[in-house]
Scaffold this motif. Structure first.
Motif, PDB file in Angstrom:
ATOM      1  N   GLN A   1      -9.714  -3.873  -8.437  1.00  0.00           N
ATOM      2  CA  GLN A   1     -10.912  -3.045  -8.611  1.00  0.00           C
ATOM      3  C   GLN A   1     -10.638  -1.637  -8.111  1.00  0.00           C
ATOM      4  O   GLN A   1     -10.087  -1.433  -7.040  1.00  0.00           O
ATOM      5  N   GLY A   2     -11.005  -0.656  -8.908  1.00  0.00           N
ATOM      6  CA  GLY A   2     -10.821   0.731  -8.525  1.00  0.00           C
ATOM      7  C   GLY A   2      -9.581   1.374  -9.092  1.00  0.00           C
ATOM      8  O   GLY A   2      -9.465   2.602  -9.083  1.00  0.00           O
ATOM      9  N   MET A   3      -8.632   0.584  -9.576  1.00  0.00           N
ATOM     10  CA  MET A   3      -7.419   1.167 -10.157  1.00  0.00           C
ATOM     11  C   MET A   3      -7.727   1.632 -11.576  1.00  0.00           C
ATOM     12  O   MET A   3      -8.080   0.837 -12.444  1.00  0.00           O
TER      13      MET A   3
ATOM     14  N   LEU B   1       4.359  -2.315  -4.519  1.00  0.00           N
ATOM     15  CA  LEU B   1       4.794  -2.196  -5.908  1.00  0.00           C
ATOM     16  C   LEU B   1       6.201  -1.613  -6.005  1.00  0.00           C
ATOM     17  O   LEU B   1       6.553  -0.668  -5.294  1.00  0.00           O
ATOM     18  N   GLU B   2       6.983  -2.173  -6.891  1.00  0.00           N
ATOM     19  CA  GLU B   2       8.347  -1.726  -7.125  1.00  0.00           C
ATOM     20  C   GLU B   2       8.511  -1.412  -8.601  1.00  0.00           C
ATOM     21  O   GLU B   2       8.152  -2.215  -9.458  1.00  0.00           O
TER      22      GLU B   2
ATOM     23  N   GLY C   1      -1.184   5.951  -6.378  1.00  0.00           N
ATOM     24  CA  GLY C   1      -1.806   6.208  -5.078  1.00  0.00           C
ATOM     25  C   GLY C   1      -1.584   5.106  -4.054  1.00  0.00           C
ATOM     26  O   GLY C   1      -0.482   4.559  -3.929  1.00  0.00           O
ATOM     27  N   PRO C   2      -2.632   4.697  -3.318  1.00  0.00           N
ATOM     28  CA  PRO C   2      -2.480   3.731  -2.224  1.00  0.00           C
ATOM     29  C   PRO C   2      -2.099   2.323  -2.668  1.00  0.00           C
ATOM     30  O   PRO C   2      -1.689   1.508  -1.853  1.00  0.00           O
TER      31      PRO C   2
ATOM     32  N   LYS D   1      11.101   9.098 -10.101  1.00  0.00           N
ATOM     33  CA  LYS D   1      10.580   7.759  -9.828  1.00  0.00           C
ATOM     34  C   LYS D   1       9.477   7.816  -8.777  1.00  0.00           C
ATOM     35  O   LYS D   1       8.441   7.145  -8.902  1.00  0.00           O
ATOM     36  N   ASP D   2       9.682   8.634  -7.738  1.00  0.00           N
ATOM     37  CA  ASP D   2       8.651   8.774  -6.696  1.00  0.00           C
ATOM     38  C   ASP D   2       7.371   9.365  -7.288  1.00  0.00           C
ATOM     39  O   ASP D   2       6.256   8.933  -6.947  1.00  0.00           O
ATOM     40  N   LYS D   3       7.519  10.366  -8.163  1.00  0.00           N
ATOM     41  CA  LYS D   3       6.342  10.977  -8.780  1.00  0.00           C
ATOM     42  C   LYS D   3       5.596   9.961  -9.654  1.00  0.00           C
ATOM     43  O   LYS D   3       4.362   9.968  -9.732  1.00  0.00           O
TER      44      LYS D   3
END
Length: 870
Positions: free
Chosen positions: A190-192, A355-356, A347-348, A339-341
């Motif tokens: 929820q919220g994603m 997550l990977e 987000g959180p 990948k980081d971007k």
């Protein structure tokens, strides 16, 4: 008097005697349909007036109304002359209803028609003799009081235009899009909030090129090049590389049509498929647009080449390309930063679920109204799967949900035997189902430090001599092989480890010998592994797999903690099956597994081009392999009503009555393609016998996957091409058309191609041809162009129409057109003739209000086309 040869005298005499015959017409040149100055994305593409069929638009041919009756005009022919591909001749016109708008379709001419096949082998004299006999019969059949050209044109002007819907609603599956047996539900927390999945912009009005051209009798053709005709390639049909070279040369020679050079085409496959029985060999070539070596998602260029009389002839062209779409593909960030971007987009939730992301590919995708060169990543853990894309230039990231919906002395040194597993062989795990030991084909077995693969019957034999270590010899296997790698979601993937010794040649290894119907987990694993491998074997036997499918296993996940579905995930391909619930059975069984493997097959052979088509392909694999029209048999524990109100516990049925609609949900649409294939197979089996009919249906339908049709009607047209023999005939045309019509897709009937070519050659010799080249209109004000104008005051426009008429008929045609145009109020015109020895080229320029000019040009082109059916 100058001497002439006997042959010339015969020709001149015959020509003069036939001057009074009715006029045949061969509108065989290219017509390009587009909208000038349209503000609507994609504009409007129209079919010829009254070229509708029962499945498109209102589809009706309107009844005749009052017409102008101008006696003494040129009579129209009765002969059944072949229409240009994609045209249904006008049978009659009705007066427009009050306020009925004209359809503002703008036609622009294209260059000379594409080259066609040579005429049949018989000599010119034989052809002239045949024509003379036909002409005599046709002349006798002309009824008294036949409407003149002017009368027919006037009737057309007074008619209500009837346009068929254009089949251009195809959308590519997004990178990594999941294809499930039912519409997918989201497991996102929820919220994603995610983005819309990548797609492609409309080609019409969006700077793109859309082509869908089939050169076969009666084919419904759309796109900007709807009457191009067959093209003979200067290539060796036995050499796929040479055919590819010739196709690329053809693309480079016509930049106006294709929009991009062949250097911007990445080859997906050029594959020759041998014909079975009467079928001519077919070469399927499929390319995708690329920039700087990076493929543009959703693009494609497909050619279907038939080998006719040992000559390669392009019979179909389909394209979705985007010229003049510059995309910067040079990365501005290192891979790790990109990948980081990408992960920052979530987000959180990255930390919350650990997550990977794993890199899949670099691709140009269309997201949020723009093209982006992006790195694509897949997240499989947590609430996944989730797809990520990050623009390599700007660092902008996007995320979307990809769920859319297998001698005696020597024997002393070997180990041989068979491997099986216990499960339900047919249908799902339900109370009372029968358990069987079923052979496990294509299973990797490790013995003595080497890996062996079981055959179709689950059997294996080791090399001789075996290397026996100090620990002895053991046979070890999990549910894994060269084509399937099964992973159980519970972490309890089945395995076996059995001590063996050289000379054991009658081993019977069973993965789960003690399983009962209560052992859902193990039964689902065995079933999914075996059924997916059988689906691969079925397609491999029909020679319709490719190197990707032959060299790398697909991951199959079983007993996922979800319910009432199964799905395929591209990108890092996997098939995913759910455990049972109070509503549905475990989805790891035959019809469901075969369906999902059909999505994988579709994806591996050039990508999932159309969601509805892919659903149909999945159903076809299941139905053809199992000889069962039911998909998801006994899938539902609680029956639901079908379209007829009957309670059913399955998902779909090949004997469905669904009528195709461009805008329906993809699983609904898939019923048309799957139903067509099943009905065709069923009809051929009834006609030829079970074995022969099924084999013929498979040889007609399955190889057309290589064509990568962009929608279901186009796929059905490909089956017609597949049926073509080396002489250009379609032996099972009626069966194919009937199966298509059962789902609301009807193609018009025309005589054979060979008859067409013979008549064109003969009529050219006689100077009796009429060839309509096309029209273009300019000067209309910018704005939306729909079925009715937005403003009461019509803008002034100019239309140009070009056509060619043989020397013996040019005077009559010129007089008839002039008389007709003189009777039209509110327009002016200029008709120019450019005379040659055997024919004249004409340029007709019409000026006036847009609605009047449009209706006049529509009527004239309708007349040219209507000649073909008389």
């Amino acid at each position: 008097m100058k001497n002439i040869s006997k042959t010339s005298a015969v020709l001149i005499s015959l020509a003069l005697n036939l001057t009074s015959l009715p006029l045949p017409a061969f509108p065989a040149a290219v017509v390009q349909t587009q909208v000038a100055g349209s503000a609507v994305p994609g504009g409007l593409t129209g079919l010829p007036v009254n070229a509708g069929s029962q499945n498109i638009g209102n589809g009706s041919l309107l009844t005749p109304s009052g017409r102008l009756n101008l006696g003494g005009s040129l009579a129209l022919p009765q002969s059944p002359i072949v229409a240009a591909p994609g045209v249904t001749a006008v049978q009659g016109f009705a007066a427009p209803e009050a306020g009925a708008p004209a359809a503002p379709v703008v036609l622009s001419a294209q260059g000379p028609a594409a080259s066609v096949l040579a005429a049949p082998a018989q000599g010119p004299q034989a052809q002239l003799s045949v024509l003379a006999e036909e002409a005599s019969a046709e002349t006798a059949a002309v009824p008294a009081g036949r409407k003149s050209l002017v009368g027919r044109l006037a009737s057309a002007i007074a008619s209500k235009l009837s346009f068929g819907r254009v089949f251009d609603n195809s959308k590519p599956a997004a990178p990594g899009a999941v294809a499930g047996i039912l519409p997918q539900k989201s497991n996102l927390p929820q919220g994603m909030v995610l983005d819309e999945a990548p797609t492609t912009p409309p080609t019409k009005g969006g700077g793109g090129v859309s082509i869908e051209n089939f050169d076969l009798p009666g084919a419904l053709t759309t796109g900007p090049d709807i009457f191009s005709g067959p093209t003979l390639l200067n290539a060796d049909p036995a050499n796929e590389a040479d055919v590819e070279r010739a196709l690329r040369a053809m693309v480079d020679a016509d930049p106006a049509k294709f929009g991009i050079p062949s250097a911007q085409l990445a080859t997906v496959h050029v594959r020759r498929v041998a014909g079975v029985g009467h079928q001519a060999d077919t070469i399927y070539a499929y390319f995708q647009q690329q920039q700087n070596g990076v493929v543009m998602h959703g693009t494609g260029l497909s050619f279907t080449v038939k080998v006719l009389q040992n000559r390669p002839v392009v019979m179909a062209t389909m394209a979705k390309l985007y010229p003049n779409t510059p995309v910067d593909t040079t990365p501005r960030f290192p891979d790790e930063e990109l990948k980081d971007k990408a992960l920052e987009r979530l987000g959180p939730y990255v930390q919350m679920f650990g997550l990977e992301a794993s890199f899949l590919e670099k691709k140009i995708v269309y997201v949020k109204g723009a093209w982006h060169a992006a790195n694509i990543y897949l997240i499989e853990n947590g609430p996944g799967p989730i797809m990520l894309a990050v623009d390599v230039v700007t660092g902008e990231a996007f995320a979307w949900n990809p769920r859319a919906g297998a001698d005696e002395a020597a024997k002393k040194d070997v180990v041989a035997g068979a491997v099986s597993g216990k499960t339900v062989d047919k249908g799902p795990q339900v109370p009372g189902a029968e358990l069987k030991d079923i052979p496990l084909a294509y299973l990797s077995v490790k013995i003595g430090g080497k890996t062996y693969v079981t055959d179709k019957d689950g059997r294996f034999t080791t090399d001789s001599p075996l290397q026996v270590g100090p620990e002895g010899l053991a046979l070890a296997a999990t549910l894994s092989g060269p084509f399937v790698n099964l992973q159980d979601s519970s972490g309890k993937t089945l395995s076996v480890n059995v001590a063996v010794k050289p000379g054991d040649t009658g081993l019977q290894v069973v993965f789960n010998p003690n399983s009962t119907l209560n052992d859902e987990n193990a039964l689902a694993q065995i079933s999914a592994f075996q059924k997916v491998n059988l689906a691969y074997g079925f397609l491999k036997d029909h020679k319709v797999t490719n190197e990707k499918m032959d060299s790398k296993p697909i991951v199959v996940r079983t007993n996922i903690d979800d319910e009432c579905n199964a799905y395929y995930t591209p990108g890092r391909p996997s098939l995913n099956f759910f455990k049972s619930s109070e509503n549905c059975v475990n989805s790891g069984y035959d019809t469901v597994a075969d369906h999902e493997y059909g999505h994988y097959w579709d994806d591996m052979l050039g990508g999932i081009v159309n969601g509805g088509l892919s659903e149909g392909w999945g159903d076809i694999v299941s139905m053809y392999l199992l000889n069962n029209p039911i998909i998801g048999e006994h899938f539902l524990k609680k029956a639901r009503p079908d379209a007829d109100g009957n309670l059913v516990d399955y998902i779909r049925h090949g004997d469905n009555k669904y009528q195709y609609n461009d805008y329906d949900e993809v699983h609904d649409q898939g019923q048309a393609w799957g139903g067509f294939a099943w009905k065709l197979r069923k009809g051929l089996m009834a006609k030829l016998g079970d074995a022969a009919g099924a084999a013929l249906a498979e040889s007609l339908v399955l190889p057309t996957m290589f064509a990568k049709a962009s929608n279901i009607p186009a796929a059905m047209a490909q089956v017609l091409l597949s049926d073509m023999d080396a002489q250009g005939n379609l032996p099972h045309e009626a069966d194919i058309r009937a199966a298509a019509k059962a789902h609301g897709i009807a193609l018009p009937q025309n005589p054979s191609m060979i008859v067409t070519l013979a008549r064109r050659l003969t009529n050219w010799l006689l100077g009796r041809t009429v060839s309509y080249k096309g029209a273009e209109m300019g000067g209309a004000a910018e704005g939306r162009m729909g079925f009715q104008a937005d403003q009461a005051e019509q803008p002034q426009v100019r239309a140009k129409m070009t056509f060619t008429v043989g020397a013996l008929l040019r005077g009559r045609v010129k007089r008839e057109l002039s008389r007709f145009l003189d009777q039209q109020d509110g327009i002016t015109y200029e008709l120019k003739e450019y005379k040659g020895w055997v024919e004249s080229d004409f340029l007709l320029v019409i000026n006036g209000p847009q609605d009047k000019v449009q209706r006049v040009t529509d009527a004239i082109q309708s007349w040219f086309r209507s000649l073909e059916s008389n």
